[in-house]
Design an enzyme around this catalytic site. Structure first.
Site, mmCIF file in Angstrom:
data_model
loop_
_atom_site.group_PDB
_atom_site.id
_atom_site.type_symbol
_atom_site.label_atom_id
_atom_site.label_comp_id
_atom_site.label_asym_id
_atom_site.label_seq_id
_atom_site.Cartn_x
_atom_site.Cartn_y
_atom_site.Cartn_z
ATOM 1 N N SER A 70 0.856 -1.313 -0.100
ATOM 2 C CA SER A 70 -0.079 -0.091 0.126
ATOM 3 C C SER A 70 0.867 1.329 0.166
ATOM 4 C CB SER A 70 -0.884 -0.009 1.266
ATOM 5 O OG SER A 70 -2.142 -0.710 1.256
ATOM 6 N N HIS A 90 -3.116 0.605 -4.488
ATOM 7 C CA HIS A 90 -2.622 -0.560 -5.134
ATOM 8 C C HIS A 90 -2.867 -0.478 -6.532
ATOM 9 C CE1 HIS A 90 -1.404 -3.287 -1.890
ATOM 10 N NE2 HIS A 90 -2.108 -2.635 -1.132
ATOM 11 N N HIS A 133 -5.430 -9.026 -2.033
ATOM 12 C CA HIS A 133 -5.471 -9.368 -0.501
ATOM 13 C C HIS A 133 -6.660 -10.522 -0.423
ATOM 14 C CE1 HIS A 133 -3.766 -5.459 -0.529
ATOM 15 N NE2 HIS A 133 -3.109 -5.707 0.464
ATOM 16 N N TYR A 151 -8.922 -10.337 2.010
ATOM 17 C CA TYR A 151 -10.166 -9.695 2.431
ATOM 18 C C TYR A 151 -10.726 -9.345 1.149
ATOM 19 C CZ TYR A 151 -7.446 -5.477 1.850
ATOM 20 O OH TYR A 151 -6.434 -4.418 1.394
ATOM 21 N N GLU A 152 -10.166 -8.866 0.058
ATOM 22 C CA GLU A 152 -10.959 -8.509 -1.097
ATOM 23 C C GLU A 152 -11.954 -9.617 -1.531
ATOM 24 O OE1 GLU A 152 -8.430 -6.140 -4.021
ATOM 25 O OE2 GLU A 152 -6.852 -6.933 -2.825
ATOM 26 N N ALA A 208 2.532 -2.050 4.424
ATOM 27 C CA ALA A 208 2.122 -1.244 5.449
ATOM 28 C C ALA A 208 1.468 -2.001 6.722
ATOM 29 C CB ALA A 208 1.012 -0.310 4.961
ATOM 30 N N MET A 217 -2.464 -6.976 7.129
ATOM 31 C CA MET A 217 -3.313 -7.902 6.542
ATOM 32 C C MET A 217 -2.954 -8.250 5.317
ATOM 33 S SD MET A 217 -6.389 -5.360 6.804
ATOM 34 C CE MET A 217 -6.867 -4.305 8.257
ATOM 35 N N SER A 218 -1.542 -8.748 5.058
ATOM 36 C CA SER A 218 -0.920 -9.250 3.681
ATOM 37 C C SER A 218 0.437 -10.096 3.943
ATOM 38 C CB SER A 218 -0.902 -7.871 2.795
ATOM 39 O OG SER A 218 0.537 -7.238 3.133
ATOM 40 N N ASN A 244 1.009 3.293 11.333
ATOM 41 C CA ASN A 244 0.465 3.973 12.328
ATOM 42 C C ASN A 244 0.654 2.952 13.734
ATOM 43 O OD1 ASN A 244 -1.309 1.983 10.513
ATOM 44 N ND2 ASN A 244 -2.121 1.535 12.644
ATOM 45 N N HIS A 282 -7.539 4.470 6.779
ATOM 46 C CA HIS A 282 -6.795 4.155 5.655
ATOM 47 C C HIS A 282 -6.126 5.369 5.192
ATOM 48 C CE1 HIS A 282 -4.957 1.746 2.089
ATOM 49 N NE2 HIS A 282 -5.685 2.664 1.493
HETATM 50 N N1 HPA Z 1 -3.636 -3.069 11.276
HETATM 51 C C1 HPA Z 1 -3.674 -3.752 10.267
HETATM 52 N N2 HPA Z 1 -3.253 -3.632 8.943
HETATM 53 C C2 HPA Z 1 -2.573 -2.459 9.022
HETATM 54 C C3 HPA Z 1 -2.726 -1.430 9.777
HETATM 55 C C4 HPA Z 1 -3.042 -1.798 11.226
HETATM 56 O O1 HPA Z 1 -3.018 -0.940 12.095
HETATM 57 N N3 HPA Z 1 -1.906 -0.332 9.594
HETATM 58 C C5 HPA Z 1 -1.600 -0.657 8.178
HETATM 59 N N4 HPA Z 1 -2.026 -1.954 7.744
#
Ligand code: HPA
Length: 273
Positions: A28, A59, A81, A83-84, A111, A209-210, A233, A245
């Site tokens: 990302s 992406h 991903h 989740y998609e 990320a 998540m990847s 973050n 996001h």
């Molecule tokens: N959690 C899950 N996936 C993420 C996060 C998060 O805090 N930040 C960027 N991708």
């Protein structure tokens, strides 16, 4: 499966005769590395037989074959991903295609949220190991014996030798690097504060998540991986603010230059070997 992979490989070979030794997956907001690549072919995922297009903002979804500082590379700019809604076979597909194209190592980036409270947004973290909490192992199902063994070893998925090399490159650039364990969930919700506290106890330093499906696909094919997380973050509950996001995108934009310098430095060290 093998035929589908090799159909994709033939298609890619019809676009470029480059023989990349290194594969790169850009996560990302981290796609700017490709600006420094002398492009031989740029192929939208949707054009590659069997590949799926990414639906996520940030992406790009194209495979670039080219040279970075003269070094032949295959770069996935963006990924798909779990989740998609894609099946794990679809999530792993292009990583496997890179393997069949002949890469000798894979650089994965993402990320991630920082679980380790000594981290700050903008930190870059070398992945020393991972915890698969996606709820499924992507290799579940009949084993593709031509890709690898039924029970792949995962004890050195992220070899120390590659991490040491990345540390040298970072030191040369004056960049500080963290090093830690990446925990993957299926998403798409961010985590709850209670989950993050639990994951910290389990030994995770960052959450995302990847990445884990592609790393498992590469490990199955005995391809060593170098992983870099951009801590975009602090994970849920650490700071008194909601996760968005937008924050992820803002942080990747802020550290883009350092991140790109690090990845290009690493690619240069791999050389043409
Ligand atoms: N959690 C899950 N996936 C993420 C996060 C998060 O805090 N930040 C960027 N991708």
């Amino acid at each position: 499966m093998l035929e589908a992979l090799d159909t994709a490989v033939s298609y890619i070979r019809s676009k470029s005769s480059l023989a990349p030794q290194t594969g790169v997956i850009l996560g990302s907001g981290l796609g700017n590395v490709v600006d420094a690549v002398e492009t031989d072919a740029s192929i939208p995922y949707g054009e590659i037989p069997g590949a799926r297009a990414s639906t996520v903002l940030g992406h790009q979804g194209r495979l670039i074959l080219g040279r970075a500082n003269g070094v032949p590379v295959a770069i996935m700019q963006g990924r798909v991903h779990f989740y998609e809604g894609y099946e794990m076979g679809e999530v792993m597909f292009l990583a496997r295609v890179l393997g069949r194209l002949g890469i000798k190592r894979l650089v994965v980036t993402n990320a991630a949220g920082g679980i380790n409270t000594s981290y700050v947004p903008g930190d870059l973290m070398l992945i020393s190991d991972h915890i698969n909490f996606m709820g499924v192992n992507p290799l579940r199902g009949p084993n593709v014996d031509d890709l690898g063994v039924r029970f792949p070893d995962m004890s050195e998925a992220y070899p120390e030798s590659l991490r040491n090399m990345a540390k040298e490159v970072a030191a040369g650039l004056g960049l500080s690097l963290k090093e830690g364990v990446y925990l993957a969930l299926s998403g798409p919700t961010y985590e709850t504060p209670a989950e993050i506290r639990a994951f910290r106890v389990l030994g995770a330093d960052a959450v995302g998540m990847s990445t884990v499906p592609e790393v498992i696909a590469a490990s199955h094919m005995q391809i060593p991986v170098l992983g870099i997380s951009c801590i975009t973050n602090m994970a849920a509950g650490i700071l008194k603010q909601k996760l968005t996001h937008q924050e992820v995108m803002d942080t990747t934009a802020r550290v883009q230059q350092q991140f790109t310098a690090l990845v290009l430095g690493i690619l240069a060290r791999f050389g043409a070997s």
